[in-house]
Design an enzyme around this catalytic site. Structure first.
Site, PDB file in Angstrom:
ATOM      1  N   GLU A 134       3.366  -3.594  -3.291  1.00 38.52           N
ATOM      2  CA  GLU A 134       2.922  -3.233  -4.638  1.00 38.52           C
ATOM      3  C   GLU A 134       4.120  -2.968  -5.541  1.00 38.52           C
ATOM      4  OE1 GLU A 134       0.906   0.773  -6.638  1.00 38.52           O
ATOM      5  OE2 GLU A 134       0.846   0.461  -4.480  1.00 38.52           O
ATOM      6  N   ASP A 165      -4.158   4.583  -7.024  1.00 37.73           N
ATOM      7  CA  ASP A 165      -3.821   3.222  -7.465  1.00 37.73           C
ATOM      8  C   ASP A 165      -3.513   2.315  -6.284  1.00 37.73           C
ATOM      9  OD1 ASP A 165      -4.222   3.578 -10.139  1.00 37.73           O
ATOM     10  OD2 ASP A 165      -2.137   4.049 -10.615  1.00 37.73           O
ATOM     11  N   ASP A 178      -1.684   6.560  -2.849  1.00 41.69           N
ATOM     12  CA  ASP A 178      -2.381   7.268  -3.910  1.00 41.69           C
ATOM     13  C   ASP A 178      -3.595   6.449  -4.326  1.00 41.69           C
ATOM     14  OD1 ASP A 178      -1.353   5.145  -5.336  1.00 41.69           O
ATOM     15  OD2 ASP A 178       0.058   6.341  -6.522  1.00 41.69           O
ATOM     16  N   ASP A 195       1.232   2.111  -2.241  1.00 43.80           N
ATOM     17  CA  ASP A 195       1.450   3.554  -2.331  1.00 43.80           C
ATOM     18  C   ASP A 195       0.257   4.314  -1.765  1.00 43.80           C
ATOM     19  OD1 ASP A 195       3.847   3.088  -3.546  1.00 43.80           O
ATOM     20  OD2 ASP A 195       3.136   3.463  -5.585  1.00 43.80           O
TER      21      ASP A 195
END
Length: 644
Positions: free
Chosen positions: A437, A514, A512, A510
């Site tokens: 990402e 997103d 998280d 990541d």
């Protein structure tokens, strides 16, 4: 070279055989195989339910890493086995291919086939406790790595619903006054990981509750305090409604049918929505056959025939000779459950049904029930046919789009994407592709990798939502074109497994919200356009650490809040660094934690994982506000670490 004679022929005891080749019995020793242990024990309780003797099952993930499964069934027999000269419980727990499911006298319909389930769990556990509550008594036996440590004996009794221990050393908390209680701890010598995931266990138990109308299944996790009860009086009709959350159904009621032929019970439920994808879940004796089989073939053939027959009888096929299978399955959500007295599965993990006679039985029953339903509900049938006709026209347009894409080189471009940092390894089995990402994390990954066998493909932002896009738009998306080109196989009808360039395709995002969103978009793409890569075990998710803990010169990386708290209790005061994204790590940290095969944590994606990600994605990104609101409220407290 050693001498090859009779002495070279080894005869392994049952426990030795299983421990030496565990993959033959549970498929693998990774996370998937670990959770299969729970399924084997729960399936025994479900078999009691199918036989009509069990209505409640209680599963607990304990703080010490063990799992207990308790039911209110008859309890495994404990009297002496006439041939073995020992308790039937000990025979069931220690002898391969021993069980009550072969002659169909004790159980007519079962998920168990080879009689290896509960024994294998015993053989692959560090320890296992078996408590049997029968005739007002509590019987017990203890095992270590499959070997009995005591004889089967009475350790307690049940008086007026209360449990009274008559032997010291027992402190188990029972929920039911009769039945079987099994508690086991997986052996760390066997499994790559021994940490059970609540979300994985939850999905299995929820599915079982849907498939067994009225059965109550409780799941509790002592580690987090989570507890849920699954009970669905609507059975697979409720299952279809659950799967369709986030979509817009094109007809209100779920179509349901059930019948029996030649001793085989066929039950199905279906409802169409306005999406462009098919979501068909197939089960045999409550076992999820993720690779389908003859029951799926029979269902699909009947569905195609009935819809074509209705369309032709009403003169609805204007300009189209006939509807194909893919046309009538677009937007279909369906559950089919077959109960067979003698199912023949392919492999111990029961991924595919092989009984040839089932196809004809399923075809006959579905054809009869669905034809009658269409005649009695012509408005519903017309809506379904209209959607199938639209799908047929889109298929024709998509074929032209593929031909155009092929001519322009979108599908079979000889040029690999410019952003791809390829590896030098030419053997696909040894090569790995990391889908990363963002450019920042991509830069770190390119510096961290072992360029001999690890390739890096950074993606910019969130990829296209393929669930809502027609194939011609998909082929025009730069990030997806880069993915298709790097992997090399092509997609859908053009998929060629022999052209796969990497044995492991690893999604690295990541930790998280997103990152979870991007991961879900990628899983949805693979699920819809390259499902074979998931089925054959090529798609993985890299687990990036959440925290870096340092005490003195020692550095520790932990992957969850629970791990952090445990490590801090162990170490006392340390500095703690929270990683907000992969880009925050320097190349050495990224290699040590996420890319080094010796130390990293990878999760292999299964079809169930991808299907669940696809369902959650439809809820979070779909047009239905209600289900999305409910989901957000339910997961509000864990929003930083939603486990997609």
């Amino acid at each position: 070279m050693s001498k090859y004679d009779a002495k070279a022929i080894q005869i392994l005891e049952d426990a030795q055989a299983v421990r030496k080749r565990p993959g033959m019995y549970i498929g693998s020793t990774d996370e998937r195989g670990l959770h299969h242990l729970i399924y084997e024990v729960v399936d025994n309780s479900i078999d009691e339910a199918l036989a009509g003797y069990c209505s409640r099952i209680n599963v607990i993930i304990h703080k010490d890493g063990s799992v207990s499964v308790e039911d209110d069934g008859r309890g495994i027999p404990v009297d002496m086995h006439p041939e073995k000269g020992k308790s039937a419980l000990e025979v069931v727990m220690t002898v391969l291919h021993a069980g009550a499911k072969f002659d169909k006298k004790a159980y007519r319909i079962t998920g168990g086939l080879h009689g290896v389930g509960i024994h294998v769990v015993n053989f692959l556990s560090e320890w296992l406790k078996a408590y049997i509550k029968r005739d007002g008594k509590i019987y017990f036996q203890w095992y270590e790595r499959g070997k009995p440590q005591c004889d089967v004996h009475v350790v307690g009794k049940i008086e007026n619903g209360n449990f009274v221990w008559i032997e010291d050393g027992h402190d188990e908390k029972f929920k039911y006054s009769r039945g079987t209680y099994i508690r086991f701890k997986p052996d760390a010598e066997i499994f790559e990981t021994t940490e059970f995931k609540y979300s994985i266990v939850k999905k299995k138990l929820r599915d079982l509750a849907f498939l067994n109308r009225g059965i109550e299944i409780t799941l509790e996790d002592e580690r987090s305090g989570k507890k849920e009860v699954f009970k669905y009086d609507g059975g697979i009709v409720e299952f279809v409604k659950f799967l369709n959350e986030g979509y817009n159904p094109i007809h209100r009621d779920v179509v349901y049918g059930k019948d029996e032929q030649d001793g085989i019970i066929v039950e199905f439920a279906m409802q169409y929505n306005d999406s462009t994808s098919e979501n068909l879940l197939a089960f045999v004796n409550t076992i999820h056959t993720v690779e389908g089989g003859t029951h799926v073939s029979g269902f699909r053939s009947a569905l195609t025939k009935v819809i074509n027959d209705f369309a032709k009888s009403r003169n609805l096929l204007k300009g189209i000779d006939s509807l194909q299978g893919e046309d009538v399955r677009e937007g279909l959500t369906a559950v089919i459950h077959v109960k067979h007295p003698n199912p023949q599965f392919e492999g111990q993990t029961k991924a595919k049904l092989g009984n040839s006679e089932v196809k004809g039985v399923v075809f006959s029953i579905v054809n009869k029930i669905l034809s009658t339903y269409f005649e009695e509900h012509p408005d519903v049938a017309t809506n379904i046919v209209s959607k199938a006709i639209a799908a047929a026209r889109a298929r024709i347009a998509a074929r032209k789009a593929r031909e155009l894409a092929r001519r322009k080189g979108y599908l079979e471009s000889l040029d690999l994407p410019g952003k791809l940092a390829d590896c030098s390894e030419e053997d696909p089995e040894r090569a790995e592709l990391f889908i990363v990402e963002g450019d920042s994390a991509g830069g770190s990954a390119k510096q961290a990798r072992d360029r001999h066998f690890q390739a890096i493909l950074p993606l910019r932002g969130k990829i296209l939502n393929v669930e809502k896009a027609r194939i011609d738009k998909v082929f025009k998306n730069n990030e997806i074109r880069a993915l298709i080109s790097a992997i090399g196989t092509g997609v859908r009808e053009d998929f060629d497994y022999s052209k796969l360039r990497y044995g492991k395709i690893i999604i690295m995002t990541d930790a998280d919200v997103d990152g979870a969103h991007i991961r879900t978009l990628l899983l949805t793409f693979f699920y819809r356009y390259m499902p074979e890569l998931i089925e054959k075990g090529h798609i993985y998710i890299a687990q990036a650490p959440l925290y870096r803990i340092q005490k003195g010169k020692n550095i520790y990386y932990v992957y969850s809040d629970e791990e952090k708290e445990e490590k801090l209790r162990e170490l006392g005061n340390a500095s703690v660094q929270r990683f907000k994204g992969l880009g925050e790590m320097n190349p050495q940290q990224l290699w040590d934690t996420t890319m080094n095969p010796e130390t990293r944590r990878l999760i292999r994606v299964t079809i169930e994982d991808a299907a669940e990600a696809d369902r959650l994605f439809s809820i979070l990104m779909g047009e239905q506000v209600g289900p999305r609101r409910e989901f957000i409220i339910q997961h509000a407290k864990e929003v930083m670490n939603i486990d997609i």
